[in-house]
Design a protein around this motif. Structure first.
Motif, short mmCIF file in Angstrom:
data_model
loop_
_atom_site.label_atom_id
_atom_site.label_comp_id
_atom_site.label_asym_id
_atom_site.label_seq_id
_atom_site.Cartn_x
_atom_site.Cartn_y
_atom_site.Cartn_z
N ILE A 104 -22.36 -20.20 26.60
CA ILE A 104 -21.30 -20.69 25.71
C ILE A 104 -21.89 -21.17 24.37
O ILE A 104 -21.27 -21.03 23.32
CB ILE A 104 -20.48 -21.80 26.39
CG1 ILE A 104 -19.61 -21.20 27.50
CG2 ILE A 104 -19.62 -22.55 25.39
CD1 ILE A 104 -18.91 -22.24 28.37
N SER A 105 -23.10 -21.71 24.41
CA SER A 105 -23.70 -22.25 23.18
C SER A 105 -23.92 -21.17 22.12
O SER A 105 -24.03 -21.48 20.94
CB SER A 105 -25.02 -22.96 23.50
OG SER A 105 -26.05 -22.02 23.77
N TRP A 106 -23.99 -19.91 22.52
CA TRP A 106 -24.17 -18.82 21.56
C TRP A 106 -22.87 -18.45 20.84
O TRP A 106 -22.91 -17.85 19.77
CB TRP A 106 -24.70 -17.57 22.29
CG TRP A 106 -26.15 -17.66 22.58
CD1 TRP A 106 -26.75 -18.29 23.63
CD2 TRP A 106 -27.21 -17.12 21.81
NE1 TRP A 106 -28.11 -18.17 23.56
CE2 TRP A 106 -28.41 -17.43 22.44
CE3 TRP A 106 -27.25 -16.38 20.63
CZ2 TRP A 106 -29.64 -17.04 21.95
CZ3 TRP A 106 -28.49 -15.98 20.15
CH2 TRP A 106 -29.66 -16.32 20.80
N LEU A 107 -21.74 -18.78 21.41
CA LEU A 107 -20.46 -18.33 20.87
C LEU A 107 -20.15 -18.84 19.46
O LEU A 107 -19.66 -18.07 18.62
CB LEU A 107 -19.33 -18.65 21.84
CG LEU A 107 -19.44 -17.94 23.20
CD1 LEU A 107 -18.28 -18.34 24.11
CD2 LEU A 107 -19.52 -16.43 23.03
N PRO A 108 -20.44 -20.11 19.12
CA PRO A 108 -20.17 -20.54 17.74
C PRO A 108 -20.96 -19.74 16.69
O PRO A 108 -20.42 -19.37 15.64
CB PRO A 108 -20.58 -22.01 17.73
CG PRO A 108 -20.44 -22.44 19.16
CD PRO A 108 -20.84 -21.24 19.97
N GLN A 109 -22.23 -19.44 16.97
CA GLN A 109 -23.04 -18.67 16.01
C GLN A 109 -22.53 -17.25 15.89
O GLN A 109 -22.43 -16.70 14.79
CB GLN A 109 -24.51 -18.66 16.42
CG GLN A 109 -25.40 -17.95 15.42
CD GLN A 109 -25.42 -18.65 14.07
OE1 GLN A 109 -25.74 -19.82 13.99
NE2 GLN A 109 -25.08 -17.94 13.00
N SER A 117 -19.48 -16.21 16.50
CA SER A 117 -18.18 -16.27 15.82
C SER A 117 -18.36 -16.45 14.31
O SER A 117 -17.73 -15.75 13.51
CB SER A 117 -17.36 -17.43 16.40
OG SER A 117 -16.16 -17.58 15.71
N LYS A 118 -19.24 -17.36 13.92
CA LYS A 118 -19.48 -17.60 12.50
C LYS A 118 -20.06 -16.36 11.82
O LYS A 118 -19.66 -16.01 10.71
CB LYS A 118 -20.43 -18.78 12.32
CG LYS A 118 -20.68 -19.13 10.86
CD LYS A 118 -21.55 -20.35 10.73
CE LYS A 118 -21.76 -20.66 9.25
NZ LYS A 118 -22.59 -21.83 9.06
N SER A 119 -20.97 -15.68 12.49
CA SER A 119 -21.59 -14.49 11.92
C SER A 119 -20.57 -13.36 11.74
O SER A 119 -20.61 -12.63 10.75
CB SER A 119 -22.75 -14.01 12.79
OG SER A 119 -23.76 -14.98 12.81
N LYS A 168 -17.25 -13.82 11.35
CA LYS A 168 -16.27 -14.24 10.34
C LYS A 168 -16.83 -14.17 8.93
O LYS A 168 -16.17 -13.68 8.01
CB LYS A 168 -15.79 -15.67 10.62
CG LYS A 168 -14.85 -15.78 11.78
CD LYS A 168 -14.44 -17.23 12.01
CE LYS A 168 -13.59 -17.36 13.26
NZ LYS A 168 -13.30 -18.76 13.56
#
Length: 84
Positions: free
Chosen positions: A17-22, A24-26, A28
């Motif tokens: 789960i910790s990979w999902l923000p990066q 997602s940001k990449s 977007k």
């Protein structure tokens, strides 16, 4: 299922789960300029090694974690190559 295996699987879920923000940001921003190729390469090699290790010792939490993190890191590397 033993407590330690459940504990390990929970830790695996958190790492994945910790990979999902990066990711997602990449996706977007279409920007990966702050990610270094050196980090991606070294982390990629270590992830493949951990995946092999997890399979070799029969550890489901280690194998699952490193399977997904290898996939996610590959996606980031692709995005960096594409949008670099």
């Amino acid at each position: 299922m033993e407590f330690l295996e459940i504990f390990g699987l929970f830790a695996a879920v958190l790492v994945v789960i910790s990979w999902l923000p990066q990711l997602s940001k990449s996706f977007k921003t279409k920007s990966t300029k702050d990610l270094s190729w050196g980090m991606i390469t070294i982390l990629g090699i270590s992830q493949v090694m951990w995946l092999y290790y997890g399979i070799a010792i029969g550890s489901l939490p280690v194998a699952i974690t490193n399977f997904f993190t290898t996939i996610f890191l590959s996606i980031l590397a692709y995005l960096k190559f594409r949008h670099g």
